[in-house]
Structure formats: C-alpha cells, structure tokens
Design an enzyme around this catalytic site. Sequence first.
Site, short mmCIF file in Angstrom:
data_model
loop_
_atom_site.label_atom_id
_atom_site.label_comp_id
_atom_site.label_asym_id
_atom_site.label_seq_id
_atom_site.Cartn_x
_atom_site.Cartn_y
_atom_site.Cartn_z
N TYR A 62 -1.61 -0.93 10.94
CA TYR A 62 -1.90 -1.51 9.62
C TYR A 62 -0.72 -1.30 8.69
O TYR A 62 -0.23 -2.22 8.04
CB TYR A 62 -3.18 -0.87 9.03
CG TYR A 62 -3.33 -1.11 7.55
CD1 TYR A 62 -3.65 -2.37 7.07
CD2 TYR A 62 -3.12 -0.09 6.63
CE1 TYR A 62 -3.77 -2.60 5.70
CE2 TYR A 62 -3.24 -0.31 5.26
CZ TYR A 62 -3.56 -1.56 4.80
OH TYR A 62 -3.66 -1.78 3.46
N SER A 87 0.84 -1.20 0.00
CA SER A 87 0.00 0.00 0.00
C SER A 87 0.87 1.24 0.00
O SER A 87 1.98 1.23 0.55
CB SER A 87 -0.86 -0.02 1.28
OG SER A 87 -1.45 1.23 1.50
N LYS A 97 2.25 -3.89 6.67
CA LYS A 97 2.66 -3.90 5.25
C LYS A 97 4.18 -3.76 5.14
O LYS A 97 4.81 -4.46 4.35
CB LYS A 97 1.98 -2.76 4.49
CG LYS A 97 0.48 -2.92 4.35
CD LYS A 97 0.10 -4.10 3.48
CE LYS A 97 -1.38 -4.31 3.36
NZ LYS A 97 -1.75 -5.62 2.83
#
Length: 336
Positions: free
Chosen positions: A148, A124, A152
């Site tokens: 979050y 992302s 990643k």
Amino acid sequence: MHILVTGGAGYIGSHTCLELINSGYQVVVVDNLDNSKEESLRRVERITGGSIEFHKLDLLNIEPLDALFSQRRFDAVIHFAGLKAVSESVQAPLRYYHNNITGTLNLCNAMCRHGIRNFVFSSSATVYGDPEAVPIREDAPLKTTNPYGRTKLVIEDILKDLHVSDSRWNIVLLRYFNPVGAHEGGEIGEDPNDVPNNLFPYITQVGIGKLDKLLVFGGDYPTIDGTGVRDYIHVVDLAIGHIRAMEKLKTGPGLAVYNLGTGVGYSVLQVITAFEETTQVAIPYEIVGRRPGDVAVCYAEPGLAEKELGWRAQRGLKQMCADGWRWQKNNPDGFR
Ligand code: NAD
Ligand code: UD1
C-alpha cells in the site's frame, strides 16, 4: 469552479465534498463504490442543500472516464480513489498496484488528453516509514514497508515526473497523518466494510457493543506509557486542508508537498481515556504483542502547511472522539 473528485463517496472524499460545496465549488464525483455507498453523497447533499453529480465509474476503465472529461470542463481534480488497507495489500499486492497505480495513470492520461493540469493527491504519512526523527518534516527520507505504502510512493514519483515533463502542471501532494472522527452532524462518517483495522473505528465499535474488547498492539514501545503514538487529525480539518490546497492551486505553485497533521501525538491509552471521558462509555482492552509493521511514534511537523496554505488543524482529540462516537451511535450499521 468545477472539481472532479475521485473516490468522493468514501470517508475523506465525502467530508471534502461537503466542504467544497460549502465553499461554492461545483462537485462531480466518480467512484466505483468498492468501499463506499452512494448514500454518503446523498447525505452531503442534505446537509449542504447543494447537489453532487455522481458517476459510478472505475478508474481502471478508460473509455467512460475519457467520455466524462469530454462532456465536462473540470478546473481541477482531487484524487482520493484507491485501496487503503495495509494488511490486505500484503495479501493482494497485484490488486493494490493495479488499482492504485494504473487507476492514477488512467486519470492523469485523461487529464493530459483534455488539457486539465490542476491536481491534488491523497498521499499518506506511510511514505515516511519508521521515521528517523519526530516531528516529521516533508523533506524527511521517504521509505515504506508494505505494498500500500509503495503505491503512494510510486504515485508521488509519477506526479513529480509529470511536473518535470510539463511545468504547466500544478500538483499538491497531501500527506495525511491519522484521519479520525466525523462531521459534527453525525450523518456521515467512516464505514468500514469488515472488522476495522484502524484504532478509532475499532474503539467506536467496541463502544456500541459490536466488538467485545480492543486489543492494544504493544505495551513496550519507548513512549509515554508503552503504547504506540500517532498524530490523529479530525477528518473535517483534513477536508478543509483540501480547500486550502485548491486555493493554492490557483496561485500556480508547480509541485508542492504538505503534511496534514496536528503536530501532536497521542498514545493508544491516551486515546482510550479521552474517548471514555468524552462519551462516558467504557472501552475494555487488553495489551497484546506488537502488530508487525507498526512504528512506535509518528507525528507531523505541520508548519509548512500553516505557512504556505494558511491551514492549521483546529479540532482536538475530545472533539474527534465526540464526533466519531455520534456518527457510530446514530448509524450502528454505517450507511447500510
Ligand atoms: P475510502 O476507502 O473510504 O475511499 C476511497 C474511495 O475510492 C472509495 O469510495 C472507493 O470505492 C473508491 N475507489 C477505490 N478504487 C477505485 C477505482 N479504481 N475507481 C473508482 N473508485 C475507486 O478511503 P479514505 O479513508 O476516504 O481514503 C481516501 C484516500 O486517502 C485514499 O487514497 C487513501 O489511501 C488515502 N489515505 C487515507 C488515510 C486514512 O487513514 N483513511 C490515510 C492516508 C491516506
Ligand atoms: C495504519 C497503517 C498506515 C495507514 C494508516 C491510516 C499499518 C501498519 N499502518 O497506520 O499505513 O496510513 O493506518 O489508514 O496498518 N492499534 C491498536 N489496536 C487496534 C488498532 C490499532 O492498538 O485494533 C494501535 C496501533 O498499533 C497504532 C495505533 O493504534 O499504534 C493507530 O493504529 P491505526 O489506526 O491502524 O493507524 P496506523 O498504525 O498509524
């Protein structure tokens, strides 16, 4: 070729399954349906006339995953499965670290045991944090501000280490910017479980009257009109990016990283205007304070994907609005 798609029942996964089938791949999906419905895959089958083998399976459970790898010979894995809500990750970091990182470790271990070493991962633009410069290139500094995003970054590092340890691995890390819209047929699309956190599904739910008005987070950013600027990318363009990544894997690229964005940024107010003009539906809104953790401006330098994958986003903002609206209007309650 046989492709295992984890998280394939979800928003981006289902659109990618559709493009995979249309490109002649055999698709097997594993998903625990935590944030999706199997119906999305049935609709992909209807649209394409193809078939998808589905296994309701959690990547946290090693044995059934291993059993699947024993039964099927996969040529490559596309790994979408993960939890993705930034604010929820701040509330429940352990759940996010466990699900996203342990799930990926289990998957990579199963792949190692069965000698499968071709991998595409959903990363992302969140790994760029608050970017120092735009458009953002793949070699920009990596940093992130929430659990979050850290999942990643950690997974990207795990995959880079894996490639260093065994150069037979071919791994493509795709850093998505802001995926929006839906397949043009209006049968599959984004189906948030609760009140949406992201701009596009919020706008379409205001459009159908499920929500009263949009709160615009921040009117004092140093941007064209004071509202935040993002690189919105049509989910079908994003899905096609995965087909190009599959083709790249066949050339034995080692480890490669690509931005998947359009290279164009739009402000929140520009998105509202485009939506209203395209759909003739008014979106009442109110400008309120900034959302914690938001950045002012974020858009991609997409040139590397064009040069090395032969991929470039084709669909503009109005098509994103029209297609996202068609899905929402035809399916006010999503897949339910
Ligand atoms: P989604 O929630 O619609 O799809 C993810 C799917 O993974 C869901 O179907 C969910 O049920 C499944 N899943 C989650 N944990 C699992 C587990 N342990 N085992 C099996 N299945 C599991 O999300 P999406 O928008 O389609 O995103 C797909 C991927 O792309 C995610 O990894 C996400 O972090 C990443 N991504 C998404 C965006 C975005 O804006 N949508 C942006 C950048 C990156
Ligand atoms: C968010 C995540 C990011 C994730 C991305 C895609 C945060 C802080 N960041 O990014 O990590 O990769 O989603 O899933 O959550 N906006 C409003 N009102 C709303 C919703 C959004 O004004 O109700 C604005 C935001 O302030 C932003 C823009 O719309 O300027 C886009 O927001 P959103 O769709 O949530 O995406 P990101 O913030 O880019």
